[in-house]
Enzyme design. Structure first.
Site, PDB file in Angstrom:
ATOM      1  CE1 TYR A 131     -10.231   6.311  12.996  1.00 21.06           C
ATOM      2  CE2 TYR A 131     -11.596   4.943  13.995  1.00 21.06           C
ATOM      3  CZ  TYR A 131     -10.435   5.397  13.565  1.00 21.06           C
ATOM      4  OH  TYR A 131      -9.122   4.844  14.145  1.00 21.06           O
ATOM      5  CD  GLU A 179       1.189  -4.217  10.475  1.00 18.60           C
ATOM      6  OE1 GLU A 179       0.895  -3.886   9.275  1.00 18.60           O
ATOM      7  OE2 GLU A 179       0.555  -3.329  11.546  1.00 18.60           O
ATOM      8  CD  GLN A 223      -0.773  -0.725   3.426  1.00 17.17           C
ATOM      9  OE1 GLN A 223      -1.513  -0.604   3.513  1.00 17.17           O
ATOM     10  NE2 GLN A 223       0.436  -0.863   4.918  1.00 17.17           N
ATOM     11  CG  ASP A 273      -6.812  -1.957  14.802  1.00 18.21           C
ATOM     12  OD1 ASP A 273      -8.020  -1.333  14.952  1.00 18.21           O
ATOM     13  OD2 ASP A 273      -5.433  -1.060  15.333  1.00 18.21           O
ATOM     14  CG  ASP A 303      -2.340 -14.000   6.156  1.00 15.16           C
ATOM     15  OD1 ASP A 303      -3.438 -13.701   7.478  1.00 15.16           O
ATOM     16  OD2 ASP A 303      -2.831 -14.740   5.005  1.00 15.16           O
ATOM     17  N   GLY A 304      -2.237 -12.248   9.366  1.00 16.70           N
ATOM     18  CA  GLY A 304      -3.190 -12.398  11.049  1.00 16.70           C
ATOM     19  C   GLY A 304      -4.193 -13.499  10.578  1.00 16.70           C
TER      20      GLY A 304
END
Length: 386
Positions: A322, A203, A128, A253, A234-235
C-alpha cells in the site's frame, strides 16, 4: 450460502424484499476504484465497490506522470470535498516491459511497481477493469482499474487487522456485515470465531467473485458456509435498509474517501451504520495513511465523533504493497456496553480463550500488535487530538 443479486432495473433485492435506493453502488472492498462504497477504490462513479482492500484512486500503469495536482480537502456539513486534483496519471491497464506500476495523484511524486511473472486474468466488468497476475515477490495480485487491491503474500496484515481489531474487542460476536470482500480474505479471517452465527457480505462486482472462485478456491469455498449470505449489490443501500440494532459488528472494506467514494466516510453513511448496530456494537473501516492524508483522517474522525456515542479510535498497521507502506482504521462503537478497543477482551491469538479455530495460524495479528496499533507517532497524535 445464500446468494442475492440485483433485479432487472439494477436495484438490489434483499431477503426481506426491500429494494434499496438506486445510485450508490456500495460495495465490497477496500480498495477499488471509484465505487463509492466498498468495492472499488477508484473513480468510475459507482459508489462502492468490490475489492477487498485499499486505496488507489484510479491510477494506472502508465509510465507518465504529467501534471497531477494534489487536491486539498474541506469539510462542510460532514462532507469530504476535494478539488479536481484526484485525476489519474495514466489509465492504461496493461503491463509494461514485464512490470506492473501504480501511479496516482493521491501520492504524487512516487509510484509502486511489481515484477510480473504471469498474467492470470484480465477483463472488464460492468464497473471496472479487473486484472490478476502472479508477481515475483507477493504471489497473486488483484488490481481494479489499475490499483492494487490485494496481494496474496503481502495483504494479510490488512485483512487480519480489519477483522480482529473490532471482533477481538467485543464478547461473542454473532451477526456481522462485511461491505466489500468479494475475494474472500476478510470472510476467511472472520470464520475463526466460533460464536458467529450470521455473516452478510455485500459485493458490487460479480466478476471479482468469479475471479475468487477460479483463482482462490480455498477462499471462495467459504461462501458456501451456511452462515454466509453473499449479496451482489449496493453496500450503502444495504446498510440503510438493514434492521435497526441487528449487527454486532460491521466491517467496511471500502474505497478511498475521495470523489464518488467519499459518501462512505460522511455522516449519512455513518448514521446508517450506527442505526444498524446493536448498543455497544462496533464498526471498523479503512482510514487512509497518516503520511499522506492527515487532513482526510481528521475529517473522518470529526464525522465519527458526531455519530458514535460510544468510543472513536484511530489505529494503523503496516502493509508492504500500500502507498507509504501503512494503512489506518477507524474503530467506533455505539452507545451501550463500553468497548475498550485498546485492550482486547476476545483475543483470537490466545489458545486459552474461547476463540479457537481449525484454520491456519495467524501470520500478523496478536494481542500485542492489537494494543500497539493505537499508539501513534507524535505528529499524528497531536493532529488527531487537536
Amino acid at each position: 450460502m445464500e446468494v442475492i443479486s440485483t433485479n432487472t432495473n439494477g436495484s438490489t433485492i434483499f431477503k426481506n424484499g426491500a429494494i434499496p435506493m438506486n445510485g450508490h453502488q456500495s460495495g465490497t472492498s477496500k480498495h477499488l476504484n471509484g465505487y463509492q462504497n466498498g468495492t472499488s477504490k477508484h473513480q468510475n462513479g459507482h459508489h462502492n465497490g468490490t475489492s477487498e482492500h485499499r486505496n488507489g484512486h484510479q491510477n494506472g500503469i502508465s509510465e507518465h506522470q504529467n501534471g497531477h495536482q494534489n487536491g486539498t480537502s474541506e469539510q462542510q456539513n460532514g462532507t469530504i470535498s476535494h478539488d479536481n486534483g484526484n485525476e489519474l496519471l495514466g489509465n492504461s491497464n496493461s503491463i509494461k516491459l514485464g512490470w506492473f506500476s501504480e501511479f496516482s495523484a493521491l501520492w504524487p511524486g512516487e509510484a509502486f511497481s511489481l515484477k510480473v511473472e504471469k498474467l492470470l486474468f484480465q477483463g472488464k466488468s460492468d464497473y471496472q477493469d479487473v486484472m490478476l497476475f502472479e508477481s515475483a515477490t507477493y504471489g497473486k495480485v488483484l488490481t481494479l482499474d489499475g490499483a492494487i487491491q490485494h496481494t496474496e503474500n503481502g495483504g494479510f496484515p490488512y485483512t487480519e487487522m480489519i477483522v480482529h481489531l473490532p471482533l477481538g474487542s467485543i464478547p461473542n460476536p454473532k451477526k456481522v456485515l462485511i461491505i466489500g470482500g468479494g475475494i474472500g480474505f476478510t470472510l476467511f479471517e472472520m470464520l475463526r470465531y466460533p460464536t458467529i452465527e450470521k455473516i452478510d457480505i455485500v459485493e458490487i462486482d460479480d466478476v471479482v467473485v468469479d475471479v475468487s472462485r477460479k483463482s482462490f478456491p480455498y477462499l471462495a469455498a467459504n461462501f458456501n458456509d451456511p452462515r454466509v449470505t453473499l449479496v451482489l449489490g449496493d453496500g450503502a443501500a444495504f446498510v440503510k435498509a438493514a434492521q435497526a440494532g441487528y449487527y454486532d459488528a460491521i466491517i467496511v472494506d471500502s474505497s478511498d474517501p475521495i470523489g464518488p467514494a467519499k459518501d462512505l466516510f460522511e455522516r449519512p453513511f455513518f448514521e446508517a451504520v450506527a442505526k444498524a448496530l446493536r448498543p455497544g456494537g462496533v464498526v471498523c473501516t479503512q482510514a487512509e495513511s497518516i503520511w499522506l492524508h492527515m487532513h482526510i483522517i481528521k475529517q473522518i474522525i470529526a464525522n465519527c465523533r458526531q455519530v458514535f456515542k460510544g468510543s472513536v479510535n484511530y489505529a494503523w498497521t503496516t502493509v508492504p504493497t500500500y502507498p507509504t507502506g501503512v494503512i489506518g482504521y477507524m474503530l467506533c462503537s455505539t452507545e451501550g456496553p463500553e468497548v475498550d478497543f485498546k485492550n482486547p477482551i476476545n483475543p483470537i491469538d490466545k489458545e486459552t480463550t474461547q476463540v479457537k479455530s481449525k484454520l491456519a495460524p495467524l501470520k500478523f495479528y496478536n494481542s500485542d500488535i492489537h494494543k500497539a496499533a493505537f499508539i501513534l507517532p507524535s505528529f499524528a497524535r497531536s493532529m488527531i487530538e487537536s
